[in-house]
Enzyme design. Structure first.
Site, PDB file in Angstrom:
ATOM      1  N   LYS A  41      78.289   6.626 -37.116  1.00  0.00           N
ATOM      2  CA  LYS A  41      78.681   5.227 -37.328  1.00  0.00           C
ATOM      3  C   LYS A  41      78.329   4.762 -38.732  1.00  0.00           C
ATOM      4  O   LYS A  41      79.057   3.958 -39.326  1.00  0.00           O
ATOM      5  CB  LYS A  41      78.042   4.330 -36.270  1.00  0.00           C
ATOM      6  CG  LYS A  41      78.752   4.504 -34.942  1.00  0.00           C
ATOM      7  CD  LYS A  41      78.250   3.554 -33.902  1.00  0.00           C
ATOM      8  CE  LYS A  41      78.988   3.784 -32.601  1.00  0.00           C
ATOM      9  NZ  LYS A  41      78.128   3.546 -31.449  1.00  0.00           N
ATOM     10  N   LYS A  89      87.269  13.951 -29.564  1.00  0.00           N
ATOM     11  CA  LYS A  89      87.460  13.387 -28.222  1.00  0.00           C
ATOM     12  C   LYS A  89      88.357  12.159 -28.293  1.00  0.00           C
ATOM     13  O   LYS A  89      88.501  11.550 -29.348  1.00  0.00           O
ATOM     14  CB  LYS A  89      86.096  13.000 -27.639  1.00  0.00           C
ATOM     15  CG  LYS A  89      85.351  11.989 -28.518  1.00  0.00           C
ATOM     16  CD  LYS A  89      84.113  11.404 -27.862  1.00  0.00           C
ATOM     17  CE  LYS A  89      83.537  10.300 -28.739  1.00  0.00           C
ATOM     18  NZ  LYS A  89      82.534   9.484 -28.125  1.00  0.00           N
ATOM     19  N   LYS A  95      88.080   4.909 -28.517  1.00  0.00           N
ATOM     20  CA  LYS A  95      88.737   3.609 -28.594  1.00  0.00           C
ATOM     21  C   LYS A  95      89.317   3.344 -29.975  1.00  0.00           C
ATOM     22  O   LYS A  95      90.305   2.659 -30.110  1.00  0.00           O
ATOM     23  CB  LYS A  95      87.736   2.504 -28.256  1.00  0.00           C
ATOM     24  CG  LYS A  95      87.356   2.498 -26.787  1.00  0.00           C
ATOM     25  CD  LYS A  95      86.698   1.175 -26.434  1.00  0.00           C
ATOM     26  CE  LYS A  95      85.966   1.270 -25.119  1.00  0.00           C
ATOM     27  NZ  LYS A  95      84.505   1.199 -25.272  1.00  0.00           N
TER      28      LYS A  95
HETATM   29  P1  AMP Z   1      82.316   3.773 -25.137  1.00  0.00           P
HETATM   30  O1  AMP Z   1      83.819   3.814 -25.123  1.00  0.00           O
HETATM   31  O2  AMP Z   1      81.755   4.504 -26.316  1.00  0.00           O
HETATM   32  O3  AMP Z   1      81.746   2.404 -24.920  1.00  0.00           O
HETATM   33  O4  AMP Z   1      81.858   4.668 -23.890  1.00  0.00           O
HETATM   34  C1  AMP Z   1      81.896   4.225 -22.558  1.00  0.00           C
HETATM   35  C2  AMP Z   1      81.721   5.401 -21.620  1.00  0.00           C
HETATM   36  O5  AMP Z   1      82.859   6.269 -21.682  1.00  0.00           O
HETATM   37  C3  AMP Z   1      80.502   6.270 -21.916  1.00  0.00           C
HETATM   38  O6  AMP Z   1      79.919   6.648 -20.685  1.00  0.00           O
HETATM   39  C4  AMP Z   1      81.071   7.476 -22.618  1.00  0.00           C
HETATM   40  O7  AMP Z   1      80.292   8.631 -22.394  1.00  0.00           O
HETATM   41  C5  AMP Z   1      82.432   7.613 -21.940  1.00  0.00           C
HETATM   42  N1  AMP Z   1      83.409   8.258 -22.850  1.00  0.00           N
HETATM   43  C6  AMP Z   1      83.951   7.721 -23.983  1.00  0.00           C
HETATM   44  N2  AMP Z   1      84.839   8.586 -24.554  1.00  0.00           N
HETATM   45  C7  AMP Z   1      84.861   9.707 -23.766  1.00  0.00           C
HETATM   46  C8  AMP Z   1      85.605  10.948 -23.785  1.00  0.00           C
HETATM   47  N3  AMP Z   1      86.539  11.222 -24.711  1.00  0.00           N
HETATM   48  N4  AMP Z   1      85.362  11.857 -22.788  1.00  0.00           N
HETATM   49  C9  AMP Z   1      84.455  11.586 -21.808  1.00  0.00           C
HETATM   50  N5  AMP Z   1      83.746  10.437 -21.719  1.00  0.00           N
HETATM   51  C10 AMP Z   1      83.936   9.498 -22.676  1.00  0.00           C
END
Ligand code: AMP
Length: 326
Positions: free
Chosen positions: A107, A189, A192
């Protein structure tokens, strides 16, 4: 206990890495699921879109099956006790270990003009979110493994210094391995914010889903039977495994093994299976988003449950730390 930041549209990674587990866990455990609005301020200080993003995350989780009557579903900023625990845990977190965190380094690279202390102490706030409910199981994707390890470290340091208050939180997934949903371009991966054409969002239209899947990277196919798959092909099979039937998966696996695979057909099938998976969720999200009163009631109910549990934990923490001389 788990949380998702309201920083944009949820995608397939969020669904398979996190929400799918929430929906199962709510049947078996006392669950706390949170919209991490304060965490989003570390990288998204402009709050113009925050309200609609919070509403979207709430609606998207509910459309995926999260039931606010079964689990406490609340906003991070509605539970003030977390800030107090965050302060205590900050005293137990060392600058060196925070600076070494992979997500911090990533980040800091993405937002070089705003490397704030909140970003550095992001894992401490996350630990506070978990420990405030004395939670032991944390359904997260693989990308969160290191943060979970830090939450365990902070919990153990607290227990060691002040007495046993916190259980050790563990990353949780119903399958053996934590899930990482790969992006469609074969690198990294789904996420968002990064490379939106390589990420499938729960809000994508049918046409957009088809377009993105058909653009996924492939090649001219294997030439020797049983050849190992390159990463970008492994990723496509991984997506197929998530949304298609075992028969479909089996057919394309054997086509690959005997070198007769046609990637055009594979992607067409994957696109249709994705449309059938995402389409109904998207329609539900839109209906829920239009009902602001319902979303407000969800947040109020969730906050009341989360506050009760947080207050009980903070009473234990203050006592253990020795702030009981008043
Ligand atoms: P975030 O979008 O970073 O707020 O993540 C929210 C949740 O989604 C967390 O538990 C992450 O581990 C999961 N997550 C986000 N991107 C991925 C991905 N590409 N594959 C698996 N889990 C994900």
């Amino acid at each position: 206990m788990s949380g998702i930041r309201p920083t944009g549209f949820l995608h397939l990674g969020n669904y398979f890495g996190a929400i799918r587990n929430y929906v199962r866990m709510q049947e078996e455990f006392e669950c706390f699921f949170m919209v991490a609005d304060l965490h989003s301020l570390t990288t998204h200080p402009d709050t113009k879109e925050l309200k609609s993003n919070v509403h979207r995350v709430l609606a998207e989780n509910i459309a995926c099956g999260l039931d606010p009557d079964k689990a406490a579903f609340y906003c991070q900023s509605h539970v003030y006790e977390t800030s107090e625990l965050y302060l205590h845990l900050n005293m137990l977190a060392y600058k060196g270990e925070l600076e070494k965190t992979v997500t911090f380094k990533e980040k800091a690279r993405q937002h070089p003009q705003n490397i704030n202390a909140g970003l550095l102490t992001y894992p401490v706030l996350q630990a506070a979110d978990i420990l405030i409910h004395r939670a032991s199981l944390v359904p997260v994707g693989k990308d969160q493994e290191q943060h979970l390890e830090m939450a365990r470290t902070f919990a153990n340091r607290f227990n060691h210094r002040y007495g046993d208050v916190f259980p050790e939180p563990m990353a949780f997934n119903y399958s053996q391995e934590l899930v990482k949903v790969p992006s469609l371009d074969g690198t990294g991966k789904m996420s968002k914010s990064e490379n939106q054409m390589a990420t499938l969002y729960l809000a994508d239209s049918d046409e957009m889903i088809r377009k993105k899947v058909m653009k996924a990277k492939t090649d001219s196919g294997p030439t020797t039977p049983g050849a190992e798959k390159p990463d970008y092909i492994t990723n496509i099979f991984l997506l197929l495994r998530l949304v298609s039937t075992p028969d479909v998966l089996g057919k394309f696996e054997s086509d690959y093994d005997n070198c007769s695979i046609r990637y055009g057909d594979l992607k067409k099938q994957l696109a249709e299976d994705m449309v059938n998976f995402i389409g109904p969720i998207r329609e539900k999200v839109n209906a829920i988003m239009n009902d602001e009163n319902y979303l407000k009631a969800v947040m109020e109910k969730g906050a009341a449950k989360a506050r009760e549990s947080s207050r009980a934990t903070m009473a234990l923490v203050r006592e253990a730390v020795g702030l009981n001389y008043f």
